[in-house]
Design an enzyme around this catalytic site. Sequence first.
Site, PDB file in Angstrom:
ATOM      1  CG  HIS A   1     -22.582 -43.300  22.363  1.00 43.33           C
ATOM      2  ND1 HIS A   1     -21.712 -43.365  23.428  1.00 43.33           N
ATOM      3  CD2 HIS A   1     -22.856 -44.583  22.013  1.00 43.33           C
ATOM      4  CE1 HIS A   1     -21.487 -44.636  23.733  1.00 43.33           C
ATOM      5  NE2 HIS A   1     -22.161 -45.399  22.899  1.00 43.33           N
TER       6      HIS A   1
ATOM      7  CG  MET B   1     -20.604 -52.239  17.207  1.00 46.24           C
ATOM      8  SD  MET B   1     -22.332 -52.771  17.103  1.00 46.24           S
ATOM      9  CE  MET B   1     -23.070 -51.634  18.312  1.00 46.24           C
TER      10      MET B   1
ATOM     11  CG  ASP C   1     -24.277 -47.295  25.513  1.00 47.82           C
ATOM     12  OD1 ASP C   1     -23.187 -47.528  24.950  1.00 47.82           O
ATOM     13  OD2 ASP C   1     -25.346 -47.175  24.890  1.00 47.82           O
TER      14      ASP C   1
ATOM     15  CG  MET D   1     -18.871 -52.042  21.753  1.00 55.73           C
ATOM     16  SD  MET D   1     -20.606 -51.775  21.395  1.00 55.73           S
ATOM     17  CE  MET D   1     -20.493 -50.206  20.527  1.00 55.73           C
TER      18      MET D   1
ATOM     19  CB  SER E   1     -26.355 -44.321  20.245  1.00 55.07           C
ATOM     20  OG  SER E   1     -25.957 -45.291  19.294  1.00 55.07           O
TER      21      SER E   1
ATOM     22  CG  ASP F   1     -22.725 -47.355  19.779  1.00 54.26           C
ATOM     23  OD1 ASP F   1     -23.905 -46.963  19.776  1.00 54.26           O
ATOM     24  OD2 ASP F   1     -22.038 -47.461  20.815  1.00 54.26           O
TER      25      ASP F   1
ATOM     26  CG  HIS G   1     -19.162 -47.891  23.159  1.00 54.66           C
ATOM     27  ND1 HIS G   1     -20.440 -48.350  23.365  1.00 54.66           N
ATOM     28  CD2 HIS G   1     -18.339 -48.783  23.760  1.00 54.66           C
ATOM     29  CE1 HIS G   1     -20.392 -49.471  24.061  1.00 54.66           C
ATOM     30  NE2 HIS G   1     -19.119 -49.762  24.309  1.00 54.66           N
TER      31      HIS G   1
ATOM     32  CG  MET H   1     -21.898 -51.782  28.010  1.00 57.33           C
ATOM     33  SD  MET H   1     -22.256 -50.466  26.864  1.00 57.33           S
ATOM     34  CE  MET H   1     -23.440 -51.280  25.794  1.00 57.33           C
TER      35      MET H   1
END
Length: 219
Positions: free
Chosen positions: A34, A38, A176, A69, A9, A36, A67, A138
């Site tokens: 990965h 957000m 994760d 979010m 990540s 992330d 990913h 998660m």
Amino acid sequence: MKKIQISPSILSADFSQLGNEIKRLEKAGADLIHVDVMDGHFVPNLTIGPPVIKALRKNCSIKFDVHLMISPVHKYIDAYSDAGADIITIHPEATNNLIDSIKKIKNLGKKAGVSLNPKTKVNVIKDYLNEIDLVLVMSVNPGFGGQKFMPEVLDKIKELKDIQIKKNIDFDIEIDGGINFDNSKIAIEAGANILVSGTTIFKSNNGDIKKNIDLLKSK
Ligand code: DX5
Ligand code: ZN
């Protein structure tokens, strides 16, 4: 037995050097990157979006495991696909119509992932597993790196593994959050075949990311 893959990540990377960081990861043998994303709304943190992913894409030939979010997520799927995501993982709580969003991702030629927060049950996605390429379990509440691993989610991984075998469905099981050298083996034994790790890969062994990736793989 699926090959165990490591998806570092970049949330734990040096954000002032992201281009160099993903080159380091590629050289160190990462299987996926990965990313992330957000939005400060679905989770209480804000990171990067499509322009940064587009810029990083040029520097890296390994697959971007993105990913999301973010919510609402459906209307942004095109932008992440155009930016160069290879796997686009969404949270069921972030879309009004999960199967529509999954189909949208696949129609764009990308792999569709669905992420289950620690409190979200498998039966939320049970009917869609034939359409899903990856389930992201998660093991922390989403929003930050460096959190403590929640072992109770291993039962969810075992449940997904059982469904895979009973219904002969092929999808990746990715875990994760809080993955380290002490819990990676039990996560793999439970049925995970992709491990996400940020803090352990970037911060352990004086930041020797090749050593840390190899150690996680060797479990
Ligand atoms: C948390 C992210 C995770 C996190 C993993 O919301 O989805 O990918 O960055 O970082 P570590 O391995 O430090 O828990
Ligand atoms: Zn993540």
